[in-house]
Design a protein around this motif. Structure first.
Motif, mmCIF file in Angstrom:
data_model
loop_
_atom_site.group_PDB
_atom_site.id
_atom_site.type_symbol
_atom_site.label_atom_id
_atom_site.label_comp_id
_atom_site.label_asym_id
_atom_site.label_seq_id
_atom_site.Cartn_x
_atom_site.Cartn_y
_atom_site.Cartn_z
ATOM 1 N N MET A 33 0.790 -1.020 0.088
ATOM 2 C CA MET A 33 -0.041 0.118 -0.175
ATOM 3 C C MET A 33 0.700 1.364 -0.030
ATOM 4 S SD MET A 33 -2.854 -1.472 2.621
ATOM 5 C CE MET A 33 -3.974 -0.126 2.946
ATOM 6 N N GLY A 34 1.674 1.198 0.920
ATOM 7 C CA GLY A 34 2.847 2.150 0.821
ATOM 8 C C GLY A 34 3.539 2.594 -0.345
ATOM 9 N N GLN A 35 4.101 1.379 -1.010
ATOM 10 C CA GLN A 35 4.690 1.432 -2.173
ATOM 11 C C GLN A 35 3.909 1.997 -3.503
ATOM 12 O OE1 GLN A 35 5.817 -2.195 -3.746
ATOM 13 N NE2 GLN A 35 7.569 -1.436 -4.753
ATOM 14 N N ARG A 36 2.468 1.834 -3.442
ATOM 15 C CA ARG A 36 1.752 2.151 -4.607
ATOM 16 C C ARG A 36 1.464 3.628 -4.475
ATOM 17 N NH1 ARG A 36 -1.868 -0.854 -7.217
ATOM 18 N NH2 ARG A 36 -0.440 -2.453 -6.830
ATOM 19 N N VAL A 37 1.201 4.109 -3.214
ATOM 20 C CA VAL A 37 1.179 5.709 -3.067
ATOM 21 C C VAL A 37 2.261 6.449 -3.605
ATOM 22 C CG1 VAL A 37 0.732 7.398 -1.524
ATOM 23 C CG2 VAL A 37 -0.599 5.294 -1.185
ATOM 24 N N LEU A 38 3.476 5.993 -3.276
ATOM 25 C CA LEU A 38 4.776 6.606 -3.602
ATOM 26 C C LEU A 38 4.857 6.473 -5.272
ATOM 27 C CD1 LEU A 38 7.059 5.653 -0.915
ATOM 28 C CD2 LEU A 38 6.016 7.591 -1.160
ATOM 29 N N GLU A 39 4.342 5.502 -5.753
ATOM 30 C CA GLU A 39 4.559 5.395 -7.133
ATOM 31 C C GLU A 39 3.453 6.203 -7.901
ATOM 32 O OE1 GLU A 39 5.783 0.491 -7.384
ATOM 33 O OE2 GLU A 39 3.698 1.113 -7.531
ATOM 34 N N GLU A 40 2.533 6.378 -7.206
ATOM 35 C CA GLU A 40 1.611 6.970 -7.971
ATOM 36 C C GLU A 40 1.174 8.641 -7.657
ATOM 37 O OE1 GLU A 40 -0.813 5.956 -10.053
ATOM 38 O OE2 GLU A 40 0.064 3.935 -10.013
ATOM 39 N N VAL A 41 1.737 9.072 -6.774
ATOM 40 C CA VAL A 41 1.835 10.290 -6.473
ATOM 41 C C VAL A 41 3.360 10.940 -6.186
ATOM 42 C CG1 VAL A 41 1.101 12.433 -4.811
ATOM 43 C CG2 VAL A 41 -0.237 9.980 -5.206
ATOM 44 N N PRO A 42 3.959 11.457 -7.111
ATOM 45 C CA PRO A 42 5.351 11.725 -6.897
ATOM 46 C C PRO A 42 5.684 12.858 -5.914
ATOM 47 C CG PRO A 42 4.491 12.607 -9.023
ATOM 48 C CD PRO A 42 3.598 11.852 -8.389
ATOM 49 N N GLU A 43 4.700 13.784 -5.646
ATOM 50 C CA GLU A 43 5.046 14.796 -4.610
ATOM 51 C C GLU A 43 5.122 14.131 -3.236
ATOM 52 O OE1 GLU A 43 2.270 16.517 -7.817
ATOM 53 O OE2 GLU A 43 2.477 14.650 -6.554
ATOM 54 N N ILE A 44 4.825 12.897 -2.905
ATOM 55 C CA ILE A 44 4.688 12.420 -1.630
ATOM 56 C C ILE A 44 6.047 11.663 -1.502
ATOM 57 C CG2 ILE A 44 3.642 10.649 -0.149
ATOM 58 C CD1 ILE A 44 0.963 11.252 -1.068
ATOM 59 N N CYS A 45 6.828 11.778 -0.305
ATOM 60 C CA CYS A 45 8.091 11.079 -0.283
ATOM 61 C C CYS A 45 8.149 9.944 0.866
ATOM 62 C CB CYS A 45 9.289 12.312 0.200
ATOM 63 S SG CYS A 45 8.917 13.046 1.534
#
Length: 290
Positions: A223-235
């Motif tokens: 879940m965390g990996q997918r968020v980072l993949e989909e939203v580049p502004e999130i680190c």
């Protein structure tokens, strides 16, 4: 041995704020819980009781409501406005944090048509944000809480250590349910907040539903990996996933079989899985998480 004052902060917590935008015939509702927390040169009030550097929490509450008169917009932007105001106007305040929860409402349908001014509480989760400003830099954290999800199959749990106290049976097919609390740190403040939130939320749901899970920890990372993949502004993404256990009920004493259909949903105790997923080049978090 000396006794000294450590880190401290104060503020006005859980200000309940509702704004009705009345532009045109169709009204809009923004429903927030806003908490303010300030820190800085506040030693005197702790050590001597002097309040000459203490902005009253009632003033903080009034500021939240007064700022809402000019409009709220995205909750992250509203938090940035408030945090910068408190640091910029109070010499004793060096860091301000504003935490926000947005409670969704949906427009009712009356007579087959969308109502102009009638609403019902909507959604199964709460959008969150936290803004921290120290006079020079701002940090923004978005998130979601109370997002309850369930996979009725596609989850296993086996291969764990067994000792004298282990009674749990291994399983290759179980119900996996959790109530997601997720927060994500943005690398900057120039972000399309609504779009980022929507994409991150969709990524969480897609990863949870699309992962054949051998452990809730595996689902958390996906879940965390997918968020980072989909939203580049999130680190960076932090997740807290309580395992909402569903135990198969033994119906044999009643002469009835139970082929994986009837479960007891236990609310406690529960396994609690927490973790952080981040980019290896993520900028420092500063005081954002503290």
């Amino acid at each position: 041995m000396a006794i000294v004052l450590g880190d401290n902060r104060y503020g006005k917590a859980e200000n309940r704020l509702v704004r009705v935008d009345r532009d045109g015939d169709e009204h809009r509702i923004t429903d927030l819980t806003v908490s303010v927390s300030l820190s800085g040169d506040l030693s005197d009030t702790h050590l001597t009781g002097a309040n000459d550097k203490v902005l009253a929490t009632d003033t903080q509450k009034n500021t939240v409501f007064a700022f809402a008169r000019d409009g709220i917009g995205e909750i992250e932007d509203f938090g940035l406005r408030l945090a910068r105001h408190f640091v910029g106007t109070q010499k004793s305040i060096r860091t301000a944090r504003v935490r926000l929860e947005e409670h969704p409402w949906q427009r009712l349908t009356v007579g087959g048509k969308p109502a102009h001014h009638s609403f019902a509480r909507a959604g199964t989760s709460t959008r969150t944000a936290s803004v921290t400003y120290d006079g020079a830099q701002a940090w923004v954290i978005g998130g979601v809480q109370d997002l309850t999800v369930l996979n009725s199959t596609g989850s296993e749990f086996w291969g764990f250590p067994r000792d004298h106290y282990t009674t749990l049976a291994e399983t290759k097919d179980r119900v996996l349910a959790t109530t997601v609390s997720a927060t994500w740190r943005f690398s900057g403040t120039e972000v399309g907040w609504a779009a980022a939130h929507g994409t991150a939320l969709a990524a969480l749901l897609d990863a949870f539903g699309g992962t054949h899970s051998l452990s809730l920890q595996q689902s958390l990372y996906a879940m965390g990996q997918r968020v980072l993949e989909e939203v580049p502004e999130i680190c960076e993404v932090r997740l807290s996933l309580p395992n909402k256990h569903h135990f198969l009920v033994d119906l044999a004493p009643f002469g009835v079989d139970n082929p994986g259909e009837v479960f007891h949903a236990a609310d406690r105790p529960y396994g609690l899985i927490e973790g952080t997923v981040l980019r290896d080049d993520a900028p420092p978090a500063g005081p954002a998480w503290s």
